[in-house]
Design a protein around this motif. Sequence first.
Motif, PDB file in Angstrom:
ATOM      1  N   LYS A 248      -6.264   6.601  -0.707  1.00 29.03           N
ATOM      2  CA  LYS A 248      -6.936   5.329  -1.030  1.00 29.03           C
ATOM      3  C   LYS A 248      -7.324   4.605   0.258  1.00 29.03           C
ATOM      4  O   LYS A 248      -6.473   4.156   1.004  1.00 29.03           O
ATOM      5  CB  LYS A 248      -5.990   4.431  -1.842  1.00 29.03           C
ATOM      6  N   VAL A 249      -8.629   4.481   0.473  1.00 28.86           N
ATOM      7  CA  VAL A 249      -9.111   3.838   1.691  1.00 28.86           C
ATOM      8  C   VAL A 249      -9.856   2.552   1.319  1.00 28.86           C
ATOM      9  O   VAL A 249     -10.810   2.602   0.535  1.00 28.86           O
ATOM     10  CB  VAL A 249     -10.066   4.785   2.458  1.00 28.86           C
ATOM     11  N   PRO A 250      -9.411   1.422   1.843  1.00 21.72           N
ATOM     12  CA  PRO A 250     -10.077   0.156   1.495  1.00 21.72           C
ATOM     13  C   PRO A 250     -11.569   0.210   1.852  1.00 21.72           C
ATOM     14  O   PRO A 250     -11.921   0.746   2.909  1.00 21.72           O
ATOM     15  CB  PRO A 250      -9.374  -0.888   2.384  1.00 21.72           C
ATOM     16  N   ILE A 251     -12.425  -0.359   0.996  1.00 18.64           N
ATOM     17  CA  ILE A 251     -13.867  -0.285   1.279  1.00 18.64           C
ATOM     18  C   ILE A 251     -14.239  -1.019   2.564  1.00 18.64           C
ATOM     19  O   ILE A 251     -15.268  -0.738   3.157  1.00 18.64           O
ATOM     20  CB  ILE A 251     -14.753  -0.791   0.111  1.00 18.64           C
ATOM     21  N   GLU A 252     -13.375  -1.909   3.029  1.00 15.95           N
ATOM     22  CA  GLU A 252     -13.657  -2.579   4.312  1.00 15.95           C
ATOM     23  C   GLU A 252     -13.719  -1.579   5.467  1.00 15.95           C
ATOM     24  O   GLU A 252     -14.215  -1.906   6.533  1.00 15.95           O
ATOM     25  CB  GLU A 252     -12.562  -3.604   4.674  1.00 15.95           C
ATOM     26  N   ASN A 253     -13.192  -0.386   5.246  1.00 14.61           N
ATOM     27  CA  ASN A 253     -13.153   0.595   6.339  1.00 14.61           C
ATOM     28  C   ASN A 253     -14.424   1.422   6.464  1.00 14.61           C
ATOM     29  O   ASN A 253     -14.502   2.324   7.286  1.00 14.61           O
ATOM     30  CB  ASN A 253     -11.965   1.539   6.164  1.00 14.61           C
ATOM     31  N   LEU A 254     -15.403   1.090   5.643  1.00 14.95           N
ATOM     32  CA  LEU A 254     -16.697   1.771   5.759  1.00 14.95           C
ATOM     33  C   LEU A 254     -17.448   1.173   6.948  1.00 14.95           C
ATOM     34  O   LEU A 254     -17.549  -0.046   7.087  1.00 14.95           O
ATOM     35  CB  LEU A 254     -17.513   1.556   4.480  1.00 14.95           C
ATOM     36  N   ILE A 255     -17.971   2.038   7.802  1.00 15.95           N
ATOM     37  CA  ILE A 255     -18.802   1.554   8.914  1.00 15.95           C
ATOM     38  C   ILE A 255     -20.254   1.478   8.440  1.00 15.95           C
ATOM     39  O   ILE A 255     -20.760   2.423   7.810  1.00 15.95           O
ATOM     40  CB  ILE A 255     -18.699   2.506  10.127  1.00 15.95           C
ATOM     41  N   GLY A 256     -20.901   0.369   8.741  1.00 13.34           N
ATOM     42  CA  GLY A 256     -22.326   0.209   8.406  1.00 13.34           C
ATOM     43  C   GLY A 256     -22.542   0.319   6.906  1.00 13.34           C
ATOM     44  O   GLY A 256     -21.731  -0.166   6.114  1.00 13.34           O
ATOM     45  N   GLN A 257     -23.619   1.030   6.582  1.00 14.18           N
ATOM     46  CA  GLN A 257     -23.941   1.136   5.163  1.00 14.18           C
ATOM     47  C   GLN A 257     -23.486   2.462   4.592  1.00 14.18           C
ATOM     48  O   GLN A 257     -23.450   3.467   5.286  1.00 14.18           O
ATOM     49  CB  GLN A 257     -25.457   1.038   4.980  1.00 14.18           C
ATOM     50  N   GLU A 258     -23.205   2.430   3.294  1.00 14.54           N
ATOM     51  CA  GLU A 258     -22.864   3.656   2.589  1.00 14.54           C
ATOM     52  C   GLU A 258     -24.054   4.617   2.663  1.00 14.54           C
ATOM     53  O   GLU A 258     -25.222   4.187   2.614  1.00 14.54           O
ATOM     54  CB  GLU A 258     -22.541   3.325   1.131  1.00 14.54           C
ATOM     55  N   ASN A 259     -23.746   5.890   2.811  1.00 17.63           N
ATOM     56  CA  ASN A 259     -24.755   6.967   2.874  1.00 17.63           C
ATOM     57  C   ASN A 259     -25.605   6.963   4.138  1.00 17.63           C
ATOM     58  O   ASN A 259     -26.573   7.693   4.240  1.00 17.63           O
ATOM     59  CB  ASN A 259     -25.666   6.954   1.636  1.00 17.63           C
ATOM     60  N   MET A 260     -25.227   6.115   5.086  1.00 17.29           N
ATOM     61  CA  MET A 260     -25.959   6.102   6.365  1.00 17.29           C
ATOM     62  C   MET A 260     -25.126   6.732   7.486  1.00 17.29           C
ATOM     63  O   MET A 260     -25.475   6.653   8.657  1.00 17.29           O
ATOM     64  CB  MET A 260     -26.310   4.666   6.756  1.00 17.29           C
ATOM     65  N   GLY A 261     -24.021   7.347   7.102  1.00 19.62           N
ATOM     66  CA  GLY A 261     -23.064   7.858   8.097  1.00 19.62           C
ATOM     67  C   GLY A 261     -23.659   8.858   9.073  1.00 19.62           C
ATOM     68  O   GLY A 261     -23.239   8.941  10.233  1.00 19.62           O
ATOM     69  N   TRP A 262     -24.618   9.627   8.630  1.00 18.10           N
ATOM     70  CA  TRP A 262     -25.194  10.677   9.483  1.00 18.10           C
ATOM     71  C   TRP A 262     -25.837  10.086  10.728  1.00 18.10           C
ATOM     72  O   TRP A 262     -25.740  10.645  11.821  1.00 18.10           O
ATOM     73  CB  TRP A 262     -26.202  11.497   8.681  1.00 18.10           C
ATOM     74  N   THR A 263     -26.488   8.934  10.549  1.00 22.65           N
ATOM     75  CA  THR A 263     -27.111   8.252  11.691  1.00 22.65           C
ATOM     76  C   THR A 263     -26.057   7.891  12.733  1.00 22.65           C
ATOM     77  O   THR A 263     -26.240   8.104  13.933  1.00 22.65           O
ATOM     78  CB  THR A 263     -27.772   6.947  11.211  1.00 22.65           C
ATOM     79  N   TYR A 264     -24.948   7.359  12.254  1.00 27.42           N
ATOM     80  CA  TYR A 264     -23.883   6.948  13.189  1.00 27.42           C
ATOM     81  C   TYR A 264     -23.238   8.179  13.823  1.00 27.42           C
ATOM     82  O   TYR A 264     -22.893   8.184  14.997  1.00 27.42           O
ATOM     83  CB  TYR A 264     -22.818   6.104  12.472  1.00 27.42           C
ATOM     84  N   ALA A 265     -23.130   9.212  12.999  1.00 27.77           N
ATOM     85  CA  ALA A 265     -22.494  10.442  13.497  1.00 27.77           C
ATOM     86  C   ALA A 265     -23.304  11.048  14.628  1.00 27.77           C
ATOM     87  O   ALA A 265     -22.765  11.509  15.631  1.00 27.77           O
ATOM     88  CB  ALA A 265     -22.348  11.458  12.366  1.00 27.77           C
ATOM     89  N   LYS A 266     -24.609  11.028  14.473  1.00 24.68           N
ATOM     90  CA  LYS A 266     -25.460  11.622  15.507  1.00 24.68           C
ATOM     91  C   LYS A 266     -25.437  10.788  16.790  1.00 24.68           C
ATOM     92  O   LYS A 266     -25.422  11.325  17.895  1.00 24.68           O
ATOM     93  CB  LYS A 266     -26.898  11.768  14.992  1.00 24.68           C
TER      94      LYS A 266
END
Lengths: 392, 400
Positions: B226-244
Amino acid sequence: MNFDYTEEQTLLDNMVTSFVRDNYDWDTRCNIVKSEEGWKEENWKQFAELGLLGVPFDEVYGGLGGKSTDLMIVMEQFGKGLVVEPYLPTVILAGGLISKLGSEEQKNSIIPEIISGNVRCAFAYAEPQSRFDLNDVKTTAVLNGDDYVLNGFKSVVFGAGMASHLIISARTDGDQRSESGISLFIVDTKSDGLTLQNYPTIDEYRASEVIIENLKVSKDNVLGEVNMAYEAIEEIVDISTIAACSEAVGILQVLKDSTTEYCKNRKQFGQSIAKNQVIQHRLVDMMIEYEQAKSILYMAVTADLSNSDERKKAVSAAKARIGKAIKFVGESAIQLHGGMGVVDEYMVSHYFKRATMIGVLFGNTDYHMKRYMTLTQSGISSSDEAISVSVT
Amino acid sequence: MDTAFSNEDLKFQSEIRDFIKTNYPQELRDSINSKRKLGKELSREDLTAWHKILGKHNGWSAPSWPKQYGGAEFTPTQKYIFEQECAKAECQYIMPFGINMVGPVIYTFGNEEQKAQHLPGILSGEVFWCQGYSEPGSGSDLASLKTSAVKEGDYYIVNGQKTWTTMAQYADWIFCLVRTNPEAEKPQQGISFLLIDMKTPGVTVRPIKLMDGTHEVNETWFDNVKVPIENLIGQENMGWTYAKFLLAHERSGIAGVARSKKAIERIKQIASSEMSYGEPLIQDPAFKAKIAAAELELSALEYTELRTLAKDSAGKGPGPESSLLKIKGTDIQQAVTELAMEAVGYYANPHLGTTLSNEYVGPDYATNLSGTYFNFRKASIYGGSNEIQRNIIAKMVLGL
Ligand SMILES: Cc1cc2nc3c(=O)[nH]c(=O)nc-3n(C[C@H](O)[C@H](O)[C@H](O)COP(=O)(O)OP(=O)(O)OC[C@H]3O[C@@H](n4cnc5c(N)ncnc54)[C@H](O)[C@@H]3O)c2cc1C
Ligand SMILES: Cc1cc2nc3c(=O)[nH]c(=O)nc-3n(C[C@H](O)[C@H](O)[C@H](O)COP(=O)(O)OP(=O)(O)OC[C@H]3O[C@@H](n4cnc5c(N)ncnc54)[C@H](O)[C@@H]3O)c2cc1C
């Protein structure tokens, strides 16, 4: 021209292949190398029963009278299974020295014992300062009454911890690097004056540092003529080098085949990674390196090894060329496995490590390149000269 | 074109030098040296002690970070000098996962609460991070990752397996790429960037031994975590941009020029002690030629890196050219570990530090050199394999 095995060689090949298949599956091998002893006595007994321990020895002493091709067959299959029992140190290295230099009495008392599996030997020659030079010997042996007294230090002696006997090279005359003045002594590993520090090697074999302090050896246990051992040492180390090259070729075959299989099966980006041309070409180059390694091994095995010049040239050519193949095939195998290549639990890294350490054994690529160059370029024969003139 | 250090740069250099001299703990040096020699893993304390010291000094633990987030904000030249001096003094390197990887992601894409919660611990070295990108089926093809995160109320429920997680055994937090939209048109579009506390129930870490016997990497399993939603960086489904964005940062640190220089120096010392043909190995023409070749390659790479740094000073962050640094940097690291192993001849064989080898054999400088060579085969595989780096250059730089 015929590169096929004879009927007897095919039988030998099949026998060793089935030994490895039946007794050396991966889990079994892992348990052996993790054990305190680092080898399995039962396997040694089987070698004896199968006659493997007698392959190179003269029939007079109960051996099979095998030639370098026979040893190649055994070692290549051992390479494929990464067999760790001390066959090379005992049968080929120490056994070779005893066959070459031993008196009738020594041969009659030791060789049958090796063949029956009761005696295992190791050859203690390298010293901390010697690197790969067999003539660089600081360990001394001084005659005192009927005994020689030995003092010195031998490093990275493969199989010493499993051996009942050591053959030690020591200086009886001359300065540290002179070829004359080196003598060989056979001693019981439990003798007073010998201390062994045993350890595993990075490729999961076993070696020892051997500390020699006032070790008394009877004159009867000198192997060969005093002061005159160098040539025999060089010859037997050459024969052992071919054996090590044979093991390497077996390993390279496994690396090449298993990597090709892995790349066919591993999927990334929705397809087998082998679909990428860069991977295909690397696999092709591994195959080419393997074939070149095998070819130069055949060249060495079929050379006239009784002619010392030809032998030295052939051995150094093979070792240097195979060293290059080991690096390319080994590193490529790891690279193409990705993360799986660098882990301990998967086979490929173990084959890579063993192949790499064979690259060091009896002199690395540079060492044999240099030896080859010295042998081939110092005295250009008249026919070579004619060619070089016509070229320029 | 001017590559000479200014007076200010020279002053900076001696400041760094003095700081290291007075502040780098001798106990740390001893502890690390003795473990290295025996092929033993460094402890969390070994890995973070120097980081913690630098963290207390003008943000020196984070040379690239902006001052506003507590970093040192060094100029490219200062960064270069800093790297050089730390390598020369053989300081323990700073683990990249917090400082070079997730830190910049958080201050670039995170919200204020996330910055406040995480940046101080990264900077000080108190909080240990690891990277949860790769999975068994998703290595080079990272975007195919399967670990899922399903939103339920205030939480994401995370299930799946990461692998090759470096130092997860010490980590307090992991930054993960997770799949939040399995239906997205392109796999890259359904990925999110999540920060996960390693102490959350359902997180399990299992060791993987590398071929030199060391424990650096792990499998990390998530079972209904269980991970609190506050732990999402930026926007949902945009993780690839941050990963790159993060991967490009990861690659630039990877060249390790200063450390390779130091390693070559060391090999020369070893080769002066080792004998070959009755002379010091350093006199051997073949060996000398190999050392020289490594030095030339490294000199060129040093200038390639400096050129990249200078371009990067506009603050745009490194581009696809950083793949070049990764390829050449790791090539050289591998060549250097091989030369070191080669230098010691038969003493490449002993495998010390196992349960079977309690005694210590061979010259001091020789221990574990083959282990390091074998271990460093990883360098052309991790951080995006060197084949993948070539694919990136082919596509992004050469337009193929
Ligand atoms: C000295 C010489 C003598 C020759 N003699 C003869 C002859 O007697 N008879 C005859 O019929 N031809 C002859 N050829 C022609 C020769 O076969 C062609 O040059 C050759 O097939 C390459 O074709 P290309 O020059 O059109 O190069 P291209 O096919 O355009 O290739 C250019 C480059 O791309 C590479 N490449 C192309 N396709 C691929 C692919 N799928 N994967 C990876 N790499 C690829 C090539 O390897 C090459 O490096 C000769 C050529 C030369 C140079
Ligand atoms: C020591 C170590 C530490 C690591 N630490 C971490 C970590 O902390 N966190 C993390 O998330 N990951 C980590 N990794 C994982 C690393 O990023 C992956 O191993 C890497 O991306 C390669 O993936 P793979 O192992 O699945 O190999 P694969 O992707 O299966 O690749 C196998 C081979 O195929 C080649 N290949 C694949 N696709 C192509 C293509 N399209 N074209 C050409 N060649 C191709 C590769 O280059 C490689 O040679 C680590 C890996 C190692 C070895």
